[in-house]
Design a protein around this motif. Sequence first.
Motif, PDB file in Angstrom:
ATOM      1  N   SER A  65       6.786 -44.184   6.548  1.00 38.42           N
ATOM      2  CA  SER A  65       6.771 -43.793   5.201  1.00 38.42           C
ATOM      3  C   SER A  65       5.823 -44.666   4.224  1.00 38.42           C
ATOM      4  N   ILE A  66       5.074 -43.960   3.423  1.00 37.23           N
ATOM      5  CA  ILE A  66       4.582 -44.591   2.255  1.00 37.23           C
ATOM      6  C   ILE A  66       5.375 -45.224   1.299  1.00 37.23           C
ATOM      7  N   HIS A  67       6.643 -44.704   1.444  1.00 36.21           N
ATOM      8  CA  HIS A  67       7.693 -45.070   0.290  1.00 36.21           C
ATOM      9  C   HIS A  67       8.425 -46.321   0.778  1.00 36.21           C
ATOM     10  N   GLY A  68       8.344 -46.829   2.196  1.00 34.89           N
ATOM     11  CA  GLY A  68       8.896 -47.833   2.561  1.00 34.89           C
ATOM     12  C   GLY A  68       9.636 -47.578   3.884  1.00 34.89           C
ATOM     13  N   PRO A  69      10.549 -48.364   4.440  1.00 36.67           N
ATOM     14  CA  PRO A  69      10.898 -48.275   5.787  1.00 36.67           C
ATOM     15  C   PRO A  69      12.026 -47.186   5.713  1.00 36.67           C
ATOM     16  N   VAL A  70      11.857 -46.336   6.696  1.00 36.63           N
ATOM     17  CA  VAL A  70      12.483 -44.913   6.933  1.00 36.63           C
ATOM     18  C   VAL A  70      14.086 -45.528   7.110  1.00 36.63           C
ATOM     19  N   ALA A  71      14.951 -44.802   6.507  1.00 33.88           N
ATOM     20  CA  ALA A  71      16.360 -44.962   6.700  1.00 33.88           C
ATOM     21  C   ALA A  71      16.627 -44.882   8.136  1.00 33.88           C
ATOM     22  N   LYS A  72      17.969 -45.815   8.318  1.00 35.53           N
ATOM     23  CA  LYS A  72      18.309 -46.098   9.653  1.00 35.53           C
ATOM     24  C   LYS A  72      18.982 -44.537  10.188  1.00 35.53           C
TER      25      LYS A  72
END
Length: 313
Positions: free
Chosen positions: A182-189
Amino acid sequence: MPHPRPQFDTDVAGQENEETDSAFGGSIRGSETSTLDSDILRYRVENGRTYHSYAIIFWTLVLEGDLYSAPIKNPQDVLDVETGTGIWAIDVADMIPSAIVKGIDLSPIQPSWIPPNVRFEVDDYNKEREHTNRFDLIHSREILGTVPDWVQFYKKALDSRFSALRPGGWMDSTEPLIHINSIHGPVAKDHPFNIWTTQFATISEQTGLLWDVAPHLKRWMEEAGFVNVTEKVVRVAIGKWPKAQKQKELGAWNQLRLDMGFGDFTERRMRNVLNWQNDEIMILVAKIRASVQNSKEGLFMHLYHVYGQKPGE
Protein backbone atom coordinates in the motif's frame (compact mmCIF):
# COMPACT_ATOMS: atom_id res chain seq x y z
CA MET A 1 1.31 -29.59 12.58
CA PRO A 2 -2.00 -28.02 11.51
CA HIS A 3 -2.04 -24.26 11.14
CA PRO A 4 -4.73 -22.37 13.07
CA ARG A 5 -7.38 -20.85 10.88
CA PRO A 6 -8.01 -17.11 11.13
CA GLN A 7 -11.25 -16.07 12.77
CA PHE A 8 -13.61 -13.91 10.71
CA ASP A 9 -16.66 -11.87 11.54
CA THR A 10 -19.29 -13.80 9.60
CA ASP A 11 -21.77 -10.91 9.54
CA VAL A 12 -20.75 -9.38 6.20
CA ALA A 13 -24.19 -8.66 4.80
CA GLY A 14 -25.18 -5.07 4.30
CA GLN A 15 -21.78 -3.52 5.02
CA GLU A 16 -20.82 -0.75 2.64
CA ASN A 17 -18.09 1.85 2.33
CA GLU A 18 -18.54 5.01 0.31
CA GLU A 19 -14.91 4.76 -0.75
CA THR A 20 -15.36 1.36 -2.36
CA ASP A 21 -16.35 1.00 -5.98
CA SER A 22 -19.33 -1.24 -5.17
CA ALA A 23 -21.07 -2.95 -2.29
CA PHE A 24 -18.98 -5.08 0.07
CA GLY A 25 -18.18 -8.47 -1.42
CA GLY A 26 -20.10 -7.82 -4.63
CA SER A 27 -18.57 -7.87 -8.09
CA ILE A 28 -17.61 -4.63 -9.78
CA ARG A 29 -18.04 -6.27 -13.17
CA GLY A 30 -21.33 -4.62 -14.02
CA SER A 31 -20.24 -1.10 -13.05
CA GLU A 32 -16.83 -1.27 -14.70
CA THR A 33 -17.34 -3.17 -17.91
CA SER A 34 -19.60 -0.58 -19.50
CA THR A 35 -16.68 1.87 -19.39
CA LEU A 36 -13.92 -0.61 -20.12
CA ASP A 37 -15.75 -2.28 -23.02
CA SER A 38 -15.31 0.90 -25.04
CA ASP A 39 -11.57 0.64 -24.35
CA ILE A 40 -11.58 -2.89 -25.80
CA LEU A 41 -12.94 -1.52 -29.06
CA ARG A 42 -10.33 1.24 -29.06
CA TYR A 43 -7.45 -1.20 -28.56
CA ARG A 44 -8.76 -3.42 -31.31
CA VAL A 45 -8.63 -0.49 -33.72
CA GLU A 46 -5.28 0.89 -32.55
CA ASN A 47 -3.37 -2.38 -32.44
CA GLY A 48 -5.17 -4.27 -35.18
CA ARG A 49 -5.78 -7.33 -33.02
CA THR A 50 -8.80 -9.00 -31.49
CA TYR A 51 -8.74 -9.08 -27.70
CA HIS A 52 -10.57 -12.00 -26.15
CA SER A 53 -10.83 -11.12 -22.46
CA TYR A 54 -10.26 -8.48 -19.82
CA ALA A 55 -7.10 -10.24 -18.64
CA ILE A 56 -5.37 -10.01 -22.02
CA ILE A 57 -6.24 -6.30 -22.20
CA PHE A 58 -4.56 -5.82 -18.82
CA TRP A 59 -1.38 -7.67 -19.78
CA THR A 60 -1.18 -5.92 -23.14
CA LEU A 61 -1.46 -2.55 -21.40
CA VAL A 62 1.27 -3.55 -18.95
CA LEU A 63 3.54 -4.47 -21.87
CA GLU A 64 2.57 -1.30 -23.75
CA GLY A 65 0.96 -3.13 -26.65
CA ASP A 66 3.27 -6.14 -26.80
CA LEU A 67 2.39 -9.74 -26.02
CA TYR A 68 5.76 -10.73 -24.57
CA SER A 69 8.90 -9.08 -23.20
CA ALA A 70 11.68 -11.05 -24.91
CA PRO A 71 13.54 -9.10 -27.63
CA ILE A 72 12.55 -11.33 -30.54
CA LYS A 73 10.62 -10.18 -33.59
CA ASN A 74 8.30 -12.45 -35.52
CA PRO A 75 9.07 -15.79 -33.85
CA GLN A 76 7.95 -18.58 -36.16
CA ASP A 77 7.66 -21.49 -33.70
CA VAL A 78 6.07 -20.58 -30.38
CA LEU A 79 5.09 -22.63 -27.33
CA ASP A 80 2.67 -21.36 -24.68
CA VAL A 81 3.03 -23.31 -21.42
CA GLU A 82 -0.17 -23.86 -19.42
CA THR A 83 -2.12 -22.00 -22.07
CA GLY A 84 -5.44 -22.11 -20.18
CA THR A 85 -8.13 -20.70 -22.42
CA GLY A 86 -5.54 -20.23 -25.15
CA ILE A 87 -6.09 -16.50 -25.38
CA TRP A 88 -2.41 -15.56 -25.50
CA ALA A 89 -1.62 -18.21 -28.14
CA ILE A 90 -4.53 -17.05 -30.30
CA ASP A 91 -3.45 -13.42 -30.10
CA VAL A 92 0.14 -14.28 -31.06
CA ALA A 93 -1.17 -16.31 -34.00
CA ASP A 94 -3.33 -13.37 -35.08
CA MET A 95 -0.38 -10.98 -34.74
CA ILE A 96 2.07 -13.24 -36.64
CA PRO A 97 0.10 -15.21 -39.28
CA SER A 98 3.27 -16.94 -40.50
CA ALA A 99 4.02 -18.40 -37.05
CA ILE A 100 3.00 -21.81 -35.73
CA VAL A 101 1.79 -21.41 -32.15
CA LYS A 102 1.33 -24.40 -29.87
CA GLY A 103 -0.45 -24.23 -26.52
CA ILE A 104 -0.32 -27.03 -23.96
CA ASP A 105 -2.45 -27.48 -20.85
CA LEU A 106 -3.87 -30.24 -18.69
CA SER A 107 -7.42 -28.98 -19.29
CA PRO A 108 -8.97 -28.97 -22.78
CA ILE A 109 -10.82 -25.69 -22.25
CA GLN A 110 -9.57 -23.90 -25.36
CA PRO A 111 -12.06 -22.79 -28.04
CA SER A 112 -12.64 -24.94 -31.11
CA TRP A 113 -12.81 -21.94 -33.45
CA ILE A 114 -9.17 -20.85 -33.69
CA PRO A 115 -6.74 -19.45 -36.26
CA PRO A 116 -5.30 -22.09 -38.60
CA ASN A 117 -1.79 -21.53 -37.25
CA VAL A 118 -2.69 -22.49 -33.65
CA ARG A 119 -2.59 -25.99 -32.20
CA PHE A 120 -3.70 -26.95 -28.70
CA GLU A 121 -2.67 -30.17 -26.97
CA VAL A 122 -3.54 -31.72 -23.62
CA ASP A 123 -0.13 -32.22 -22.05
CA ASP A 124 1.76 -31.77 -18.78
CA TYR A 125 4.87 -29.69 -19.24
CA ASN A 126 6.28 -31.10 -15.98
CA LYS A 127 6.59 -34.55 -17.55
CA GLU A 128 9.62 -35.50 -19.63
CA ARG A 129 8.20 -35.93 -23.10
CA GLU A 130 9.99 -35.79 -26.40
CA HIS A 131 8.82 -33.28 -28.98
CA THR A 132 9.87 -32.77 -32.57
CA ASN A 133 9.25 -29.03 -32.38
CA ARG A 134 12.09 -26.64 -31.73
CA PHE A 135 10.88 -23.26 -30.62
CA ASP A 136 11.98 -19.67 -31.12
CA LEU A 137 9.98 -18.57 -28.07
CA ILE A 138 8.58 -20.38 -25.03
CA HIS A 139 6.11 -18.32 -23.01
CA SER A 140 4.68 -18.77 -19.52
CA ARG A 141 2.50 -16.45 -17.50
CA GLU A 142 1.06 -16.84 -13.99
CA ILE A 143 1.90 -20.51 -13.62
CA LEU A 144 2.86 -20.06 -9.96
CA GLY A 145 1.83 -22.99 -7.83
CA THR A 146 2.17 -25.55 -10.63
CA VAL A 147 5.93 -26.11 -11.03
CA PRO A 148 7.69 -28.57 -8.67
CA ASP A 149 11.19 -27.40 -9.56
CA TRP A 150 11.69 -24.17 -11.48
CA VAL A 151 15.35 -24.76 -12.31
CA GLN A 152 14.45 -28.10 -13.87
CA PHE A 153 11.55 -26.46 -15.66
CA TYR A 154 13.93 -23.99 -17.28
CA LYS A 155 16.50 -26.69 -17.99
CA LYS A 156 13.89 -28.59 -20.01
CA ALA A 157 13.48 -25.53 -22.19
CA LEU A 158 17.20 -25.84 -23.02
CA ASP A 159 17.25 -29.63 -23.47
CA SER A 160 16.94 -30.74 -27.08
CA ARG A 161 15.15 -33.93 -25.97
CA PHE A 162 12.10 -32.06 -24.74
CA SER A 163 10.00 -28.98 -25.61
CA ALA A 164 13.22 -27.14 -26.26
CA LEU A 165 14.30 -23.86 -27.70
CA ARG A 166 16.41 -23.53 -30.77
CA PRO A 167 19.90 -22.16 -30.11
CA GLY A 168 19.42 -18.43 -29.67
CA GLY A 169 15.73 -18.85 -28.78
CA TRP A 170 14.08 -17.08 -25.86
CA MET A 171 12.25 -18.07 -22.68
CA ASP A 172 9.73 -15.47 -21.50
CA SER A 173 8.17 -15.70 -18.00
CA THR A 174 5.81 -13.36 -16.18
CA GLU A 175 4.70 -13.83 -12.58
CA PRO A 176 3.09 -11.55 -10.00
CA LEU A 177 4.52 -10.97 -6.55
CA ILE A 178 1.85 -12.41 -4.26
CA HIS A 179 2.53 -9.88 -1.49
CA ILE A 180 0.31 -6.82 -1.79
CA ASN A 181 1.57 -3.39 -0.72
CA SER A 182 0.00 0.00 0.00
CA ILE A 183 1.13 3.55 -0.66
CA HIS A 184 0.16 4.31 2.96
CA GLY A 185 2.74 1.93 4.41
CA PRO A 186 2.98 -1.75 5.34
CA VAL A 187 -0.28 -3.64 5.08
CA ALA A 188 -1.59 -4.72 8.50
CA LYS A 189 -0.86 -8.26 9.61
CA ASP A 190 -4.58 -9.04 9.81
CA HIS A 191 -5.33 -7.61 6.38
CA PRO A 192 -7.22 -10.20 4.27
CA PHE A 193 -4.45 -10.22 1.66
CA ASN A 194 -1.88 -11.10 4.33
CA ILE A 195 -4.16 -13.83 5.65
CA TRP A 196 -4.48 -15.16 2.10
CA THR A 197 -0.69 -15.11 1.63
CA THR A 198 -0.16 -16.99 4.89
CA GLN A 199 -2.63 -19.67 3.89
CA PHE A 200 -1.00 -20.11 0.49
CA ALA A 201 2.37 -20.49 2.21
CA THR A 202 0.79 -23.43 4.02
CA ILE A 203 -0.48 -24.78 0.71
CA SER A 204 3.10 -24.59 -0.60
CA GLU A 205 4.37 -26.56 2.40
CA GLN A 206 1.80 -29.28 1.91
CA THR A 207 2.03 -29.61 -1.87
CA GLY A 208 5.68 -28.78 -2.54
CA LEU A 209 4.55 -26.22 -5.13
CA LEU A 210 5.81 -22.65 -4.69
CA TRP A 211 3.62 -19.55 -4.96
CA ASP A 212 6.10 -16.84 -4.00
CA VAL A 213 8.18 -17.32 -7.15
CA ALA A 214 8.42 -13.95 -8.89
CA PRO A 215 11.60 -12.59 -7.20
CA HIS A 216 13.50 -15.82 -7.93
CA LEU A 217 12.80 -16.27 -11.66
CA LYS A 218 15.96 -14.50 -12.82
CA ARG A 219 18.23 -16.55 -10.55
CA TRP A 220 16.53 -19.81 -11.49
CA MET A 221 16.79 -19.05 -15.19
CA GLU A 222 20.50 -18.27 -14.85
CA GLU A 223 21.10 -21.43 -12.81
CA ALA A 224 19.45 -23.45 -15.57
CA GLY A 225 21.96 -22.12 -18.11
CA PHE A 226 20.23 -19.22 -19.85
CA VAL A 227 22.25 -16.19 -20.93
CA ASN A 228 21.29 -12.55 -21.40
CA VAL A 229 18.75 -12.94 -18.60
CA THR A 230 16.85 -9.73 -17.94
CA GLU A 231 14.38 -8.85 -15.20
CA LYS A 232 11.85 -6.04 -15.43
CA VAL A 233 9.66 -5.22 -12.44
CA VAL A 234 6.50 -3.19 -12.96
CA ARG A 235 4.42 -1.67 -10.18
CA VAL A 236 0.70 -1.71 -10.93
CA ALA A 237 -2.10 -0.18 -8.87
CA ILE A 238 -5.15 -2.08 -7.71
CA GLY A 239 -7.97 0.37 -8.35
CA LYS A 240 -8.27 3.85 -9.79
CA TRP A 241 -6.42 5.77 -7.11
CA PRO A 242 -3.36 6.90 -9.18
CA LYS A 243 -3.48 10.44 -10.55
CA ALA A 244 -1.60 9.61 -13.76
CA GLN A 245 -4.10 8.54 -16.41
CA LYS A 246 -2.11 5.53 -17.64
CA GLN A 247 -1.64 4.15 -14.12
CA LYS A 248 -5.29 4.85 -13.30
CA GLU A 249 -6.36 2.86 -16.36
CA LEU A 250 -4.02 -0.03 -15.52
CA GLY A 251 -5.32 -0.01 -11.96
CA ALA A 252 -8.92 -0.22 -13.16
CA TRP A 253 -8.17 -3.24 -15.36
CA ASN A 254 -6.16 -4.89 -12.57
CA GLN A 255 -9.00 -4.28 -10.12
CA LEU A 256 -11.51 -5.88 -12.49
CA ARG A 257 -9.18 -8.81 -13.23
CA LEU A 258 -8.65 -9.61 -9.56
CA ASP A 259 -12.29 -9.07 -8.63
CA MET A 260 -13.49 -11.50 -11.29
CA GLY A 261 -10.83 -14.16 -10.82
CA PHE A 262 -9.88 -14.28 -7.17
CA GLY A 263 -12.71 -16.49 -5.97
CA ASP A 264 -12.17 -19.34 -8.42
CA PHE A 265 -8.42 -19.15 -7.96
CA THR A 266 -8.66 -19.43 -4.18
CA GLU A 267 -11.61 -21.75 -3.66
CA ARG A 268 -10.29 -24.94 -5.24
CA ARG A 269 -6.93 -24.86 -3.48
CA MET A 270 -8.20 -23.97 -0.03
CA ARG A 271 -10.88 -26.64 -0.19
CA ASN A 272 -8.72 -29.42 -1.64
CA VAL A 273 -5.50 -28.78 0.28
CA LEU A 274 -6.50 -27.02 3.50
CA ASN A 275 -9.97 -28.59 3.85
CA TRP A 276 -11.61 -25.22 4.38
CA GLN A 277 -15.39 -25.15 4.29
CA ASN A 278 -17.33 -23.15 1.73
CA ASP A 279 -18.48 -20.48 4.18
CA GLU A 280 -14.92 -19.92 5.45
CA ILE A 281 -13.65 -19.52 1.89
CA MET A 282 -16.51 -17.21 0.90
CA ILE A 283 -15.89 -14.92 3.86
CA LEU A 284 -12.17 -14.56 3.13
CA VAL A 285 -12.80 -14.01 -0.58
CA ALA A 286 -15.50 -11.43 0.21
CA LYS A 287 -13.09 -9.49 2.42
CA ILE A 288 -10.36 -9.62 -0.24
CA ARG A 289 -12.75 -8.44 -2.94
CA ALA A 290 -13.93 -5.61 -0.71
CA SER A 291 -10.30 -4.57 -0.28
CA VAL A 292 -9.70 -4.81 -4.05
CA GLN A 293 -12.72 -2.58 -4.63
CA ASN A 294 -11.65 0.03 -2.05
CA SER A 295 -9.39 2.43 -3.93
CA LYS A 296 -8.84 4.42 -0.74
CA GLU A 297 -6.50 1.66 0.48
CA GLY A 298 -3.99 2.60 -2.22
CA LEU A 299 -3.03 -1.01 -2.91
CA PHE A 300 -0.53 -2.02 -5.55
CA MET A 301 1.35 -5.13 -6.69
CA HIS A 302 4.57 -5.92 -8.52
CA LEU A 303 4.79 -7.89 -11.75
CA TYR A 304 8.05 -9.58 -12.71
CA HIS A 305 8.89 -9.99 -16.40
CA VAL A 306 11.96 -12.19 -16.88
CA TYR A 307 13.40 -13.42 -20.15
CA GLY A 308 16.56 -15.28 -21.11
CA GLN A 309 18.22 -16.72 -24.19
CA LYS A 310 19.45 -20.19 -24.98
CA PRO A 311 23.16 -20.06 -25.81
CA GLY A 312 23.81 -20.28 -29.54
CA GLU A 313 25.75 -23.10 -31.15
